[in-house]
Design a protein around this motif. Structure first.
Motif, PDB file in Angstrom:
ATOM      1  N   UNK A   1     -17.605  -9.795  18.458  1.00  0.00           N
ATOM      2  CA  UNK A   1     -18.202 -10.567  19.431  1.00  0.00           C
ATOM      3  C   UNK A   1     -17.633 -11.849  19.434  1.00  0.00           C
ATOM      4  N   UNK A   2     -17.146 -12.351  20.415  1.00  0.00           N
ATOM      5  CA  UNK A   2     -16.458 -13.571  20.920  1.00  0.00           C
ATOM      6  C   UNK A   2     -17.332 -14.385  21.694  1.00  0.00           C
ATOM      7  N   UNK A   3     -17.915 -15.545  21.228  1.00  0.00           N
ATOM      8  CA  UNK A   3     -18.839 -16.707  21.674  1.00  0.00           C
ATOM      9  C   UNK A   3     -18.317 -17.861  21.763  1.00  0.00           C
TER      10      UNK A   3
ATOM     11  N   UNK B   1     -17.426 -10.280  24.722  1.00  0.00           N
ATOM     12  CA  UNK B   1     -17.381 -11.961  25.088  1.00  0.00           C
ATOM     13  C   UNK B   1     -18.771 -12.308  25.593  1.00  0.00           C
ATOM     14  N   UNK B   2     -19.715 -12.951  24.882  1.00  0.00           N
ATOM     15  CA  UNK B   2     -20.857 -13.699  25.066  1.00  0.00           C
ATOM     16  C   UNK B   2     -21.102 -14.850  25.149  1.00  0.00           C
ATOM     17  N   UNK B   3     -20.639 -15.513  26.203  1.00  0.00           N
ATOM     18  CA  UNK B   3     -20.942 -17.149  26.095  1.00  0.00           C
ATOM     19  C   UNK B   3     -22.127 -17.587  25.672  1.00  0.00           C
ATOM     20  N   UNK B   4     -22.201 -18.863  25.126  1.00  0.00           N
ATOM     21  CA  UNK B   4     -23.396 -19.397  24.724  1.00  0.00           C
ATOM     22  C   UNK B   4     -23.466 -20.801  24.739  1.00  0.00           C
TER      23      UNK B   4
ATOM     24  N   UNK C   1     -23.060  -6.201  32.736  1.00  0.00           N
ATOM     25  CA  UNK C   1     -22.609  -4.946  31.814  1.00  0.00           C
ATOM     26  C   UNK C   1     -22.210  -5.332  30.548  1.00  0.00           C
ATOM     27  N   UNK C   2     -22.576  -6.523  29.940  1.00  0.00           N
ATOM     28  CA  UNK C   2     -22.542  -6.828  28.433  1.00  0.00           C
ATOM     29  C   UNK C   2     -23.238  -5.870  27.546  1.00  0.00           C
ATOM     30  N   UNK C   3     -22.748  -5.715  26.473  1.00  0.00           N
ATOM     31  CA  UNK C   3     -23.399  -4.847  25.504  1.00  0.00           C
ATOM     32  C   UNK C   3     -24.743  -5.433  24.925  1.00  0.00           C
ATOM     33  N   UNK C   4     -25.736  -4.567  25.232  1.00  0.00           N
ATOM     34  CA  UNK C   4     -26.983  -5.093  24.838  1.00  0.00           C
ATOM     35  C   UNK C   4     -27.086  -5.333  23.260  1.00  0.00           C
ATOM     36  N   UNK C   5     -26.321  -4.310  22.591  1.00  0.00           N
ATOM     37  CA  UNK C   5     -26.316  -4.533  21.000  1.00  0.00           C
ATOM     38  C   UNK C   5     -25.838  -5.778  20.783  1.00  0.00           C
TER      39      UNK C   5
ATOM     40  N   UNK D   1     -25.589  -8.434  22.534  1.00  0.00           N
ATOM     41  CA  UNK D   1     -26.548  -9.747  22.991  1.00  0.00           C
ATOM     42  C   UNK D   1     -27.357  -9.859  21.816  1.00  0.00           C
ATOM     43  N   UNK D   2     -28.207  -8.484  21.487  1.00  0.00           N
ATOM     44  CA  UNK D   2     -29.300  -8.891  20.374  1.00  0.00           C
ATOM     45  C   UNK D   2     -28.534  -9.245  19.046  1.00  0.00           C
ATOM     46  N   UNK D   3     -27.421  -8.818  18.738  1.00  0.00           N
ATOM     47  CA  UNK D   3     -26.781  -9.256  17.272  1.00  0.00           C
ATOM     48  C   UNK D   3     -26.524 -10.944  17.388  1.00  0.00           C
ATOM     49  N   UNK D   4     -26.106 -11.374  18.706  1.00  0.00           N
ATOM     50  CA  UNK D   4     -25.756 -12.829  18.698  1.00  0.00           C
ATOM     51  C   UNK D   4     -27.019 -13.582  18.939  1.00  0.00           C
ATOM     52  N   UNK D   5     -28.064 -12.836  19.645  1.00  0.00           N
ATOM     53  CA  UNK D   5     -29.740 -13.647  19.417  1.00  0.00           C
ATOM     54  C   UNK D   5     -30.244 -13.609  18.091  1.00  0.00           C
ATOM     55  N   UNK D   6     -29.931 -12.445  17.448  1.00  0.00           N
ATOM     56  CA  UNK D   6     -30.502 -12.685  16.068  1.00  0.00           C
ATOM     57  C   UNK D   6     -30.043 -13.688  15.220  1.00  0.00           C
ATOM     58  N   UNK D   7     -28.497 -13.921  15.540  1.00  0.00           N
ATOM     59  CA  UNK D   7     -27.857 -14.968  14.526  1.00  0.00           C
ATOM     60  C   UNK D   7     -28.496 -16.214  14.971  1.00  0.00           C
ATOM     61  N   UNK D   8     -28.624 -16.581  16.204  1.00  0.00           N
ATOM     62  CA  UNK D   8     -29.006 -17.825  16.741  1.00  0.00           C
ATOM     63  C   UNK D   8     -30.451 -18.365  16.130  1.00  0.00           C
ATOM     64  N   UNK D   9     -31.245 -17.111  16.194  1.00  0.00           N
ATOM     65  CA  UNK D   9     -32.595 -17.382  15.739  1.00  0.00           C
ATOM     66  C   UNK D   9     -32.742 -17.453  14.204  1.00  0.00           C
ATOM     67  N   UNK D  10     -31.793 -16.930  13.484  1.00  0.00           N
ATOM     68  CA  UNK D  10     -31.643 -17.021  12.076  1.00  0.00           C
ATOM     69  C   UNK D  10     -31.351 -18.581  11.850  1.00  0.00           C
ATOM     70  N   UNK D  11     -30.374 -19.369  12.811  1.00  0.00           N
ATOM     71  CA  UNK D  11     -30.107 -20.642  12.609  1.00  0.00           C
ATOM     72  C   UNK D  11     -31.337 -21.529  13.064  1.00  0.00           C
ATOM     73  N   UNK D  12     -32.499 -20.962  13.619  1.00  0.00           N
ATOM     74  CA  UNK D  12     -33.595 -21.743  13.756  1.00  0.00           C
ATOM     75  C   UNK D  12     -33.773 -21.784  15.206  1.00  0.00           C
ATOM     76  N   UNK D  13     -33.101 -21.479  16.117  1.00  0.00           N
ATOM     77  CA  UNK D  13     -33.156 -21.574  17.689  1.00  0.00           C
ATOM     78  C   UNK D  13     -33.814 -20.298  18.340  1.00  0.00           C
ATOM     79  N   UNK D  14     -34.301 -20.799  19.599  1.00  0.00           N
ATOM     80  CA  UNK D  14     -34.899 -19.642  20.566  1.00  0.00           C
ATOM     81  C   UNK D  14     -33.933 -19.645  21.437  1.00  0.00           C
ATOM     82  N   UNK D  15     -33.786 -17.912  21.926  1.00  0.00           N
ATOM     83  CA  UNK D  15     -32.502 -17.757  22.650  1.00  0.00           C
ATOM     84  C   UNK D  15     -33.079 -17.656  24.152  1.00  0.00           C
ATOM     85  N   UNK D  16     -32.342 -18.068  25.130  1.00  0.00           N
ATOM     86  CA  UNK D  16     -32.744 -17.730  26.472  1.00  0.00           C
ATOM     87  C   UNK D  16     -31.491 -17.175  27.175  1.00  0.00           C
ATOM     88  N   UNK D  17     -31.761 -16.349  28.042  1.00  0.00           N
ATOM     89  CA  UNK D  17     -30.609 -15.655  28.613  1.00  0.00           C
ATOM     90  C   UNK D  17     -30.467 -16.144  30.244  1.00  0.00           C
ATOM     91  N   UNK D  18     -29.490 -16.490  30.627  1.00  0.00           N
ATOM     92  CA  UNK D  18     -29.453 -17.401  31.967  1.00  0.00           C
ATOM     93  C   UNK D  18     -28.138 -17.129  32.704  1.00  0.00           C
TER      94      UNK D  18
END
Lengths: 315, 315
Positions: B99-101, B124-127, B158-162, B164-181
């Protein structure tokens, strides 16, 4: 010597207006024993009741004229547009030799409103403590508000040096350092350091609130990226700030014109991709913050210390 | 279950750029055990040495290509103008499936710079974490930076949902809430909540610094009356903000135009003494701050808590 330092400076102080500034004064006067008696006055029955519940003074009056009777120091802390009315109301009840001062954010207008109303037998020494928060009302005050801050006095030509010294000592015992300035210069300085920042903050919050493409909830959610800083100033007392805008018009319009000119140049640099110009400005402004911190006028903690307050255990 | 919660999410994370954001990530990744190995990379030999002295990672490389070898997650935290160069440099060394972000403040420009350089076999999942302070560099980071903040992801169609979920979990464990836009909307939202506030802050500090009638020392001395608030944003990293201005030009120009229009109307109200109009705006903006505090995006302490930090014993 130690006794002289802590003896009350005044027998009786009348505070006309008991908002953020008035109620902070009440608290520091009591804590530092600056007067034997504190008289509190405000037009609103509700606010007066609240001041009494907070035990801010020794006596309470809705009528400002009654409040100033026998007072050695009268501090008028009302929106600057109400200064003339207050001066007229108290004029006939002031004790000869009393010091009358105010805390208004504009000085030219306050002087032209109050001076003609006040009797010759009092010392009118206008003042302006450079301190505040975005909160207002008697609950918002605290005794430390003036610590480490400046207080500007604008005594008229021929003012009694003794009265100026006496008021200076008062502000020093509140924790401030006093500077004497002429009213016109005060109004110009405050236009750039205080009035323009507030107006700009109110404006940007208004602009964001009016957008269609970005929802209000998005503005709120993502405000930690910069916007929230402006909302603090834009939460300041609307009556006070309306009056400041109306009563320091010329200096504010002059500063607004300069700001807009500079903003047009910046906008042009963004449009034409002039990275060097942007970099030059963004580097220069950094030095200003460093100077403010070195001068003790802001705390040397990132993000105004929000993280320290929000996560006290971890830091 | 408890074990699954605290198990590392990634085997090896490569942090390209180790400034405020990169170094905060390094600290929270270690504290929360989010990866078994942290690789740190930055172009500057001096900064890399400092990161090592701070013990931010497990291995250190000036060469970004070497740093990303074998990494499951690559986080690019560089000024947005450098995104394309970094993507080109790492493209050939990325592990298939990685995953590249990034954490850049503009998304349209970052995507158009990075996407064409990156191989198809990576996700590639920009953040963009909506968090920061005015300080920069590896010393400025802290593990709590992302707590209670939002992180916006702008995955391409067409990004891999897996992934995106993996990166979402990462940010959640950093203390953040993730929003997709989508990236265009992100750039518009950020133009108003972050880019415009910074530009306005830089501009007003520049205007004050240029005055002749008011001295620089007066601006510094009396800054607690409002001005100092703006100097925090105006002390932000000049390179980062030059790049933001150059890379989100259209949305910024749009917001600047609206701001200037509103400011002209406000200026007119001041010139003509329209107190009702001023009062209406100044009241409306107060509600915005209340909403931000209710949403937990600012602390409910006057003056951003400065007095609490400055006078901890008395409060």
């Amino acid at each position: 010597m130690a006794e002289a330092m802590t003896a009350p400076l005044f027998e009786k102080v009348a505070l006309i207006g008991i908002g953020l500034i008035g109620s902070s004064l009440a608290r520091v006067i009591r804590r530092e024993n600056l007067a034997n008696e504190i008289i509190v006055s405000t037009r609103s029955a509700e606010t007066l009741k609240r001041a009494e519940a907070l035990d801010l003074g020794d006596a309470y009056f809705q009528d400002a004229a009654q409040a100033v009777e026998g007072a050695d120091l009268v501090v008028v802390s009302v929106p600057v547009g109400a200064s003339g009315t207050v001066a007229k109301a108290i004029a006939g009840s002031l004790k000869p030799g009393a010091i009358v001062t105010d805390v208004g954010s504009t000085k030219g207008s306050v002087i032209s409103q109050m001076q003609p109303e006040l009797p010759d037998h009092v010392h009118f020494i206008p003042g302006h403590p450079i301190a505040g928060t975005e909160h207002s009302g008697p609950d918002a005050g605290f005794a430390e508000l003036f610590e480490g801050r400046w207080c500007i006095l604008t005594p008229p030509t021929g003012a009694s040096q003794e009265a100026v010294s006496s008021l200076t000592r008062f502000w020093e015992r509140c924790g401030s350092t006093v500077e004497v300035m002429d009213p016109e210069h005060h109004d110009m300085v405050l236009a750039i350091v205080s009035h323009l920042p507030h107006i700009i903050a109110y404006n940007i919050v208004g602009t964001a609130d009016d957008l269609e493409a970005v929802t209000k909830s998005e503005v709120i959610k993502y405000s930690a990226s910069g916007f929230r800083d402006f909302t603090r100033l834009a939460a300041s007392d609307p009556t006070m700030w309306r009056d400041v805008c109306l009563h320091n018009r010329d200096a504010i319009l002059e500063m607004l014109a300069r700001f807009s000119e500079d903003l047009s140049a910046l906008q042009r640099a963004i449009r034409w991709g002039d990275g060097d110009k942007l970099f030059e400005l963004f580097t220069r402004t950094r030095a200003v913050r460093r100077s403010i911190i070195e001068a003790g006028q802001d705390i040397d903690v990132p993000d105004f210390g929000r993280h320290v307050v929000a996560h006290p255990k971890k830091d």
